[in-house]
Design a protein around this motif. Structure first.
Motif, PDB file in Angstrom:
ATOM      1  N   LEU A  17      -2.359   3.275   4.489  1.00 17.37           N
ATOM      2  CA  LEU A  17      -3.069   2.449   4.627  1.00 17.37           C
ATOM      3  C   LEU A  17      -3.755   2.670   2.384  1.00 17.37           C
ATOM      4  N   SER A  18      -3.792   3.479   2.527  1.00 12.65           N
ATOM      5  CA  SER A  18      -5.056   3.635   1.425  1.00 12.65           C
ATOM      6  C   SER A  18      -4.439   4.815   0.341  1.00 12.65           C
ATOM      7  N   ARG A  19      -4.625   5.258  -0.383  1.00  9.66           N
ATOM      8  CA  ARG A  19      -4.940   6.197  -1.494  1.00  9.66           C
ATOM      9  C   ARG A  19      -5.465   8.041  -1.155  1.00  9.66           C
ATOM     10  N   LEU A  20      -6.417   7.884  -0.785  1.00 12.24           N
ATOM     11  CA  LEU A  20      -6.651   8.620   0.173  1.00 12.24           C
ATOM     12  C   LEU A  20      -6.522  10.123   0.077  1.00 12.24           C
ATOM     13  N   PRO A  21      -6.562  10.709  -0.277  1.00 13.82           N
ATOM     14  CA  PRO A  21      -5.894  12.123  -0.362  1.00 13.82           C
ATOM     15  C   PRO A  21      -6.038  12.767   1.579  1.00 13.82           C
ATOM     16  N   MET A  22      -4.748  13.002   2.064  1.00 17.15           N
ATOM     17  CA  MET A  22      -5.641  13.423   4.020  1.00 17.15           C
ATOM     18  C   MET A  22      -5.073  15.139   4.272  1.00 17.15           C
ATOM     19  N   PRO A  23      -5.554  15.822   4.665  1.00 10.73           N
ATOM     20  CA  PRO A  23      -5.220  16.943   5.032  1.00 10.73           C
ATOM     21  C   PRO A  23      -3.456  17.191   5.264  1.00 10.73           C
ATOM     22  N   CYS A  75     -14.208  -4.317  -6.067  1.00  6.63           N
ATOM     23  CA  CYS A  75     -13.096  -3.178  -6.901  1.00  6.63           C
ATOM     24  C   CYS A  75     -12.980  -1.727  -6.886  1.00  6.63           C
ATOM     25  N   ALA A  76     -13.637  -1.009  -6.409  1.00 12.15           N
ATOM     26  CA  ALA A  76     -14.033   0.336  -5.085  1.00 12.15           C
ATOM     27  C   ALA A  76     -12.783   0.172  -4.510  1.00 12.15           C
ATOM     28  N   MET A  77     -13.190  -0.776  -3.817  1.00  8.92           N
ATOM     29  CA  MET A  77     -11.869  -1.343  -2.012  1.00  8.92           C
ATOM     30  C   MET A  77     -10.158  -1.534  -2.490  1.00  8.92           C
ATOM     31  N   THR A  78     -10.592  -2.134  -3.750  1.00  9.67           N
ATOM     32  CA  THR A  78      -9.148  -1.856  -4.243  1.00  9.67           C
ATOM     33  C   THR A  78      -8.343  -0.597  -5.183  1.00  9.67           C
ATOM     34  N   GLY A  79      -9.297  -0.453  -5.434  1.00 10.99           N
ATOM     35  CA  GLY A  79      -8.739   0.971  -6.034  1.00 10.99           C
ATOM     36  C   GLY A  79      -8.450   2.198  -4.516  1.00 10.99           C
ATOM     37  N   VAL A  80      -9.180   2.249  -3.929  1.00  7.57           N
ATOM     38  CA  VAL A  80      -8.681   3.056  -2.246  1.00  7.57           C
ATOM     39  C   VAL A  80      -7.692   3.099  -1.839  1.00  7.57           C
ATOM     40  N   THR A  81      -7.485   2.053  -1.727  1.00  4.78           N
ATOM     41  CA  THR A  81      -6.102   1.083  -1.064  1.00  4.78           C
ATOM     42  C   THR A  81      -4.500   1.274  -1.948  1.00  4.78           C
ATOM     43  N   GLY A  82      -5.197   1.303  -3.278  1.00  4.13           N
ATOM     44  CA  GLY A  82      -4.127   0.495  -4.469  1.00  4.13           C
ATOM     45  C   GLY A  82      -3.630  -0.593  -4.109  1.00  4.13           C
ATOM     46  N   ALA A  83      -4.808  -1.390  -4.311  1.00  2.07           N
ATOM     47  CA  ALA A  83      -4.211  -3.075  -4.168  1.00  2.07           C
ATOM     48  C   ALA A  83      -2.925  -3.584  -2.870  1.00  2.07           C
ATOM     49  N   LEU A  84      -2.705  -2.527  -1.738  1.00  2.00           N
ATOM     50  CA  LEU A  84      -1.833  -2.432  -1.038  1.00  2.00           C
ATOM     51  C   LEU A  84      -1.741  -4.012  -1.131  1.00  2.00           C
ATOM     52  N   HIS A  85      -2.688  -3.953   0.152  1.00  2.00           N
ATOM     53  CA  HIS A  85      -2.438  -5.828   0.778  1.00  2.00           C
ATOM     54  C   HIS A  85      -2.369  -6.411  -0.123  1.00  2.00           C
ATOM     55  N   HIS A 234      11.246 -15.047   9.843  1.00  2.00           N
ATOM     56  CA  HIS A 234      12.142 -14.849  11.203  1.00  2.00           C
ATOM     57  C   HIS A 234      11.618 -13.414  11.809  1.00  2.00           C
ATOM     58  N   GLY A 235      10.731 -12.945  11.045  1.00  2.00           N
ATOM     59  CA  GLY A 235      10.434 -11.468  11.386  1.00  2.00           C
ATOM     60  C   GLY A 235       9.605 -11.214  10.015  1.00  2.00           C
ATOM     61  N   HIS A 236       8.791  -9.979  10.406  1.00  2.00           N
ATOM     62  CA  HIS A 236       7.718  -9.582   9.177  1.00  2.00           C
ATOM     63  C   HIS A 236       8.539  -8.604   8.273  1.00  2.00           C
ATOM     64  N   THR A 237       7.210  -8.510   7.284  1.00  2.00           N
ATOM     65  CA  THR A 237       7.697  -7.273   6.296  1.00  2.00           C
ATOM     66  C   THR A 237       6.714  -6.409   5.702  1.00  2.00           C
ATOM     67  N   GLY A 238       7.011  -5.629   4.930  1.00  2.00           N
ATOM     68  CA  GLY A 238       5.353  -4.533   4.865  1.00  2.00           C
ATOM     69  C   GLY A 238       4.385  -5.641   4.079  1.00  2.00           C
ATOM     70  N   ASP A 239       4.649  -7.330   3.158  1.00  2.00           N
ATOM     71  CA  ASP A 239       4.612  -7.973   2.543  1.00  2.00           C
ATOM     72  C   ASP A 239       2.922  -8.565   3.321  1.00  2.00           C
ATOM     73  N   THR A 240       4.449  -8.797   4.669  1.00  2.00           N
ATOM     74  CA  THR A 240       3.031  -9.812   5.586  1.00  2.00           C
ATOM     75  C   THR A 240       2.560  -9.222   6.274  1.00  2.00           C
ATOM     76  N   LEU A 241       2.443  -8.079   6.264  1.00  3.88           N
ATOM     77  CA  LEU A 241       1.454  -6.782   6.724  1.00  3.88           C
ATOM     78  C   LEU A 241      -0.234  -7.130   6.274  1.00  3.88           C
ATOM     79  N   GLY A 242       0.500  -6.724   4.899  1.00  7.32           N
ATOM     80  CA  GLY A 242      -0.894  -6.359   3.885  1.00  7.32           C
ATOM     81  C   GLY A 242      -1.357  -7.964   3.657  1.00  7.32           C
TER      82      GLY A 242
END
Length: 260
Positions: A17-23, A75-85, A234-242
């Motif tokens: 859901l974001s661009r935060l680096p994970m282990p 703006c910080a939130m948008t940067g964290v998510t990469g404007a995914l949603h 008739h179904g979801h996509t990644g865009d409708t989730l965002g």
């Protein structure tokens, strides 16, 4: 499930859901699906929103202008998510606003270009959230506004899981389809976790009436949006989730600000 499994799911859902680096260790041997990890989407929402919320607390503590404080945090939130949603909202608006059948709408969603409906949806969403949060910050202060932001971040991502679980994939090979559908236990975990976090944080910040109102707004918005997507695609996509995340967050914050 063991503690390690929960930590794995939080890292995987946050990474999705974001661009935060994970282990990297949290992804060892992982097949890329989120059927179980989706249950931790609400907690991932907290992780994603934590930095912007701390900015709100810090800047408000320095008596910074409320509108600029919120703009910086958004703006910080948008940067964290990469404007995914936001990308999902814009693509969904362009697709559903266009004339044509289901296949035409799905083709529009795949197009990287943004159209008039997408621009209007982004402007309206950003403006409503910005004004609502500015009102909340002016009335409630930095700490309470941060609690409200955390609450909505968790609940709006819970709505994503519910939307995801209610519809089949609109097309095979898409992001949402490849990630798999949330299983029953993941949906239960997300609903319980997101609901409890939202009710707790909003009650602390604004009282139980605001918490009930916010939950009702998110539930109605998620249901109506899901029904619209079902009837048109008739179904979801990644865009409708965002788009689910953006719509529920925007409407909830707007409702809370109206009563502030």
């Amino acid at each position: 499930m063991q503690i390690k499994d929960y930590l794995d799911d939080i890292a995987r859902s946050t990474g999705f859901l974001s661009r935060l680096p994970m282990p990297a260790s949290r992804f060892a041997g992982h097949d890329g699906t989120l059927s179980r990890a989706a249950g931790m989407f609400p907690v991932a929402g907290l992780v994603i929103a934590l930095g912007p919320c701390l900015l709100v607390v810090l800047l408000s503590g320095l008596n910074a202008n409320a509108a600029l404080t919120i703009l910086i945090a958004m703006c910080a939130m948008t940067g964290v998510t990469g404007a995914l949603h936001e990308d999902g909202l814009a693509d969904s608006a362009d697709a559903l606003g266009a004339r044509g059948g289901r296949e035409h709408m799905l083709e529009i969603m795949k197009d990287s270009r943004i159209g008039t409906y997408g621009v209007l949806a982004l402007v309206a969403g950003f403006a409503l959230r910005g004004v609502a949060l500015t009102i909340l910050l002016s009335v409630s202060g930095g700490w309470n506004t941060a609690l409200l932001m955390l609450a909505v971040a968790a609940a709006s991502r819970t709505a994503m899981v519910w939307h995801w679980s209610q519809l089949p994939a609109a097309r095979q090979g898409g992001v949402a389809a490849s990630a798999g559908a949330p299983d029953d236990s993941a949906l239960t975990h997300a609903l319980l976790c997101g609901g409890i976090l939202f009710a707790l944080f909003v009650t602390l910040a604004s009282g139980p009436a605001a918490a009930l109102l916010g939950l009702a707004v998110i539930a109605v918005a998620a249901r109506q949006w899901t029904n619209l997507v079902r009837s048109r695609l008739h179904g979801h996509t990644g865009d409708t989730l965002g788009a689910t995340q953006q719509i529920t967050e925007t409407l909830c914050l707007t409702a809370l600000a109206l009563l502030a």
